[in-house]
Design a protein around this motif. Structure first.
Motif, mmCIF file in Angstrom:
data_model
loop_
_atom_site.group_PDB
_atom_site.id
_atom_site.type_symbol
_atom_site.label_atom_id
_atom_site.label_comp_id
_atom_site.label_asym_id
_atom_site.label_seq_id
_atom_site.Cartn_x
_atom_site.Cartn_y
_atom_site.Cartn_z
ATOM 1 N N UNK A 23 0.628 -1.216 -0.164
ATOM 2 C CA UNK A 23 -0.080 -0.173 -0.060
ATOM 3 C C UNK A 23 0.918 0.784 0.325
ATOM 4 N N UNK A 24 0.708 2.369 0.052
ATOM 5 C CA UNK A 24 0.891 3.185 0.224
ATOM 6 C C UNK A 24 2.375 3.600 1.113
ATOM 7 N N UNK A 25 2.694 4.677 0.706
ATOM 8 C CA UNK A 25 4.070 4.764 1.538
ATOM 9 C C UNK A 25 3.609 5.733 3.368
ATOM 10 N N UNK A 26 3.523 5.784 4.384
ATOM 11 C CA UNK A 26 2.940 6.203 5.833
ATOM 12 C C UNK A 26 4.341 7.028 6.613
ATOM 13 N N UNK A 27 5.087 8.127 6.153
ATOM 14 C CA UNK A 27 5.583 8.552 6.928
ATOM 15 C C UNK A 27 6.356 8.428 8.032
ATOM 16 N N UNK A 28 7.545 7.683 9.039
ATOM 17 C CA UNK A 28 8.442 7.907 8.231
ATOM 18 C C UNK A 28 8.850 6.594 7.153
ATOM 19 N N UNK A 29 8.488 5.733 6.715
ATOM 20 C CA UNK A 29 8.158 4.465 5.507
ATOM 21 C C UNK A 29 7.907 4.633 4.394
ATOM 22 N N UNK A 30 8.370 3.900 3.727
ATOM 23 C CA UNK A 30 8.368 3.710 2.293
ATOM 24 C C UNK A 30 7.490 2.984 2.033
ATOM 25 N N UNK A 31 8.012 1.796 2.739
ATOM 26 C CA UNK A 31 6.842 0.551 2.261
ATOM 27 C C UNK A 31 6.459 -0.004 2.985
ATOM 28 N N UNK A 32 5.282 -0.722 2.713
ATOM 29 C CA UNK A 32 3.976 -0.850 3.774
ATOM 30 C C UNK A 32 3.265 -1.044 3.058
ATOM 31 N N UNK A 33 2.258 -1.702 4.416
ATOM 32 C CA UNK A 33 1.495 -3.555 3.086
ATOM 33 C C UNK A 33 -0.399 -3.702 3.951
#
Length: 845
Positions: free
Chosen positions: A733-743
């Motif tokens: 799924x879309x990124x969630x700051x500060x992370x670039x890789x989300x699921x």
């Protein structure tokens, strides 16, 4: 809101207690050990100010974080998310002896698949999330409950109640509770609240005592059974109690109560209130409990601060403002939720808190007075403002005075149910003790910094310090509040103390007058650093007494003292971006004046220490100084499961406060390769090697939240993880700051070692030495729907290629053997059915 009562059979009190005794006694028939008392730790959540305890339930045992509810009637746990799994759970059937123990139960069914919380022919009770007063109906059931015994001075063996009764709630009830909490633990006077079930199970007196901590960095305690209640340093607080009668309220104030149901909460009789020298003129009928349940004074742990009926609030605050003005204390603007606030400029500090008018609650007679000092009346908003910690409840409240948790902190309160009385100690600060029991490591809920509490100076002052694994100097802000100690000594230029510091210089004169800690002539100056914000500052080196508990590896022991512990004086500006309440930093680096080497030198034990960081702000981790064992509940010696890898030297320090060419005091290990699932990453091996200019390599750290990777490593790592996740039908799924890789969490089941995602393998000095990172340390839960990979891109020009940070170290025991220059790591403790929150801090020796 009162509820209509379903049809139930009536039972007299004697019969109810007989049922409970027979039921629990039969369930304990095979246990020969009968403890005299039991004990639980209590933590204060930094964000919500709720009081939390930790208890083990189910088979296999699962540690539960629960909100303490002094007046609660039913022990309840969310059974749906995460799914309740236990081989020993039993639903309480309609018409059973268990069902008869509950009040106003009825028979329920469920259309879903049988599971805890969803069974046919099951007794249903009304539960309540008392923080926001939300009631719900839940199935009654039983399961194994385990907690430590105590003799009042030391923790004993773990004991279990095989058929402990509780209500199944739902995750919806957890929304306004502290993060990580799974339910509430009740201490009310019902038959199936915790005190009655435990006293019936083990045959000890129907008494319990609470001692609430005043910060997120210290631990309080709940005792079940009689005293002694020994707190450090060897003070039996059961001997200092003043008693007042427990009063009955004929009508419950609970939202889940049925019409006409009596209260199971705790009320006392306040006859009058005095502020400083002013006796308040009050409507005395408000202080009396009437037949309709209105009025009176209640003790509560789910209210943050004391709540007063409007006319009482008006008289109380008017008197306090007047008494404060007589002391030249300046009133300032209100700060929500408080209406009465003051400038701290003319309010000095004392052992028992800010010097403000004392508050006196006169109870059954003029000789029985509960005194509330500044430590329990004033709330520090910031360095400049203090507010009176009471709020206006309005003119139509059911209870005229609700004494909230803040006013109970660092007071020992005993509830003697058999004799219907309450014993109170008044503030423990006046006796040079607190509700804190041992040197803990807490995780701040707001900043995710790791904090420890340590005592310095005489009289001992508890300091909340941010743990810095690679830090080189202990430092404390000496200016606000003013540093006061009879044994502080500045380290003079040219002294042996000054020689132990690195790259110091001499300050011949200080413009301040008179000389105070942090401002002395002819004093050695060292460079300190706030490593969270990478801000360095010069500070005077000094020494003072430092106290902390010893341990045998299983329990805290006697308090020991270092008379001349060296530290640097910082200022309040140095505290920028540190957790609220922190007064400095505790360094664990390899310098001569960091904690590990100073303590090993003072007490001649092995030059080793171990950290075990908690994974949430509802549990308490531990730092061990010296050799093992490192025993965690339930009787797991984590020192026996360590894999070792060499500690590497970095010739150049990475800190901003370092001098040119100064070697590093931080901890580096040699990562040779990284594998994600089945994919070996293709990396530039030069990045993994420490070069002569200090660049490259892998460092362990506690001052950043998540692992930081050099850009090319981050790209290869995330690409492999995304590919391996896709092979498991895990949706990105879309990124969630500060992370670039989300699921999406939809296709990610939970396991004992965290979300079922690809494992990460760090290969160290050889192919047989591998640090395995499971989902519990790789994935960060954003909400119920999203999980993110807990690593961030540090950029192309970072000094260190791989920074393994706090989140990836949580619930791992990491030992630093400085004498043999090696690091031992356990991999996640979750696979061994324990956590870093399972050190037995309930010792009171």
């Amino acid at each position: 809101m009162a509820m209509a009562s379903p049809s139930v059979n009536s039972h007299n009190v004697l019969f109810i207690f007989s049922l409970l005794f027979v039921f629990l006694l039969s369930s304990l028939a095979q246990q020969s050990f009968r403890p005299k008392a039991l004990v639980l730790p209590v933590a204060k959540d930094g964000r919500t100010s709720q009081y939390l305890t930790r208890i083990h339930q189910r088979t296999p045992p699962v540690p539960l974080s629960l909100v303490v509810d002094l007046g609660g009637r039913h022990f309840w746990v969310a059974c749906d998310k995460p799914k309740y799994i236990s081989s020993t759970f039993r639903p309480s059937r309609c018409g059973s002896a268990q069902c008869a123990l509950g009040t106003h139960s009825y028979c329920g069914g469920c259309n879903g698949s049988p599971a805890p919380g969803c069974n046919n022919n099951t007794c249903v009770l009304s539960g309540e999330e008392t923080v926001t007063r939300v009631d719900f109906n839940g199935d009654l059931g039983s399961d194994v409950l385990s907690l430590p015994s105590t003799d009042g001075s030391n923790p004993g063996r773990m004991v279990s109640v095989p058929q402990f009764l509780f209500v199944c709630g739902y995750d919806l009830q957890l929304e306004r509770l502290a993060s990580g909490v799974t339910g509430m633990v009740p201490l009310g006077s019902t038959n199936i609240a915790l005190p009655a079930q435990l006293s019936s199970a083990f045959g000890f007196p129907r008494k319990f005592a609470i001692c609430l901590p005043s910060s997120a960095t210290s631990s309080g305690v709940i005792f079940f059974g009689d005293g002694p209640y020994n707190l450090l340093p060897n003070i039996d607080e059961s001997q200092s109690l003043t008693y007042t009668p427990l009063l009955s309220n004929p009508i419950s104030t609970s939202a889940a109560a049925f019409v006409g149901e009596p209260s199971y909460e705790y009320f006392i009789g306040v006859k009058s209130i005095t502020v400083g020298d002013k006796l308040l003129s009050l409507n005395s009928t408000l202080l009396t409990i009437k037949s309709n349940g209105l009025g009176g004074t209640k003790l509560s742990t789910v209210n943050r601060y004391t709540v007063l009926e409007t006319s009482i609030f008006a008289a109380f605050t008017k008197a306090f403002i007047s008494e404060a003005a007589a002391r030249n204390i300046t009133r300032v603007g209100a700060v929500r939720p408080f209406e009465v606030c003051f400038s701290s400029k003319n309010i000095p500090g004392t052992r028992v808190g800010p010097v403000v008018p004392h508050i006196y609650l006169t109870l059954q007679n003029k000789d029985t007075i509960w005194t509330i000092t500044g430590s329990n009346s004033m709330v520090q908003i910031n360095n400049d403002v203090l507010c009176l910690g009471v709020v206006d409840g309005g003119p139509y409240v059911q209870t005229a005075i609700v004494i909230g948790g803040y006013q109970l902190e660092n007071n020992l309160i005993q509830f003697d149910l058999a004799r219907s009385r309450v014993g109170f100690s008044n503030t423990l600060l006046g006796r040079q003790t607190t509700c804190a029991l041992a040197l803990p490591v807490a995780k701040d809920g707001w900043t995710s910094q790791y904090l420890t509490c340590i005592h310095q100076r005489p009289p001992p002052v508890p300091l909340s310090l941010v743990v810095d694994l690679g830090g080189w100097h202990s430092w404390v802000a000496c200016d606000i509040p003013e540093y006061i100690s009879s044994t502080f000594r500045p380290s003079r230029c040219g002294s042996a103390q000054g020689a132990r510091g690195t790259q110091g210089y001499c300050r011949h004169s200080c413009l301040g007058s008179p000389a105070v800690p942090g401002c002395n002539n002819n004093t050695c100056i060292l460079i300190g650093e706030n490593t969270v914000r990478r801000i360095d500052f010069p500070g005077g080196l000094g020494s003072d007494g430092l106290s902390l508990p010893s341990t045998d590896g299983s329990n805290p022991g006697n308090i020991v003292r270092v008379p001349q512990f060296l530290f640097v004086c910082g200022s309040d500006i140095s505290l920028f971006r540190l957790a609220s309440g922190a007064t400095g930093m505790a360094p664990l680096g390899r310098t001569k004046i960091a904690l590990p080497l100073m303590l090993s030198s003072a007490f001649s034990f092995s030059r080793k220490f171990a950290i075990c960081l908690p994974s949430s702000n509802t549990s308490t981790g531990v730092i061990f100084f010296g050799d093992g064992p490192y025993n965690l509940l339930p009787n797991v010696d984590a020192s026996q499961s360590l894999t070792y890898t060499p500690l590497l030297s970095n010739p150049v320090h990475t800190y901003t406060a370092a001098f040119g060419g100064e070697p590093s005091y931080e901890y580096f290990i040699g990562v040779k390769s990284i594998t994600v699932g089945n994919k070996l990453l293709s990396l530039n091996s030069n990045l993994l090697t420490i070069k002569s200019n200090g660049h490259g390599g892998t460092e362990l750290s506690t001052v950043n939240r998540y692992t930081v990777l050099e850009t090319s490593i981050f790209a290869a790592f995330t690409k492999a993880f995304i590919s391996e996740a896709a092979a498991r039908n895990i949706t990105r799924v879309g990124a969630v700051r500060p992370f670039e890789v989300c699921f999406s969490s939809k296709n990610i089941p939970g396991t004992r070692v965290g979300p079922a995602v690809p494992y990460i393998y760090l290969t160290l000095q050889n192919k047989d030495t591998i640090w395995t990172i499971t989902g519990s340390n790789s994935m960060v839960q954003i909400n119920n729907d999203f999980l993110c990979l807990g690593a961030v891109d540090g950029g192309s020009y970072v000094q260190t290629a791989v920074l393994i940070e706090g989140y990836q170290l949580e619930n791992n025991l990491i030992q630093f053997d400085l004498a043999r220059s090696r690091v031992g790591f356990s991999n996640t403790l979750l696979g061994r059915q324990t956590t870093c929150g399972n050190f037995n801090f309930t010792s009171t020796a």
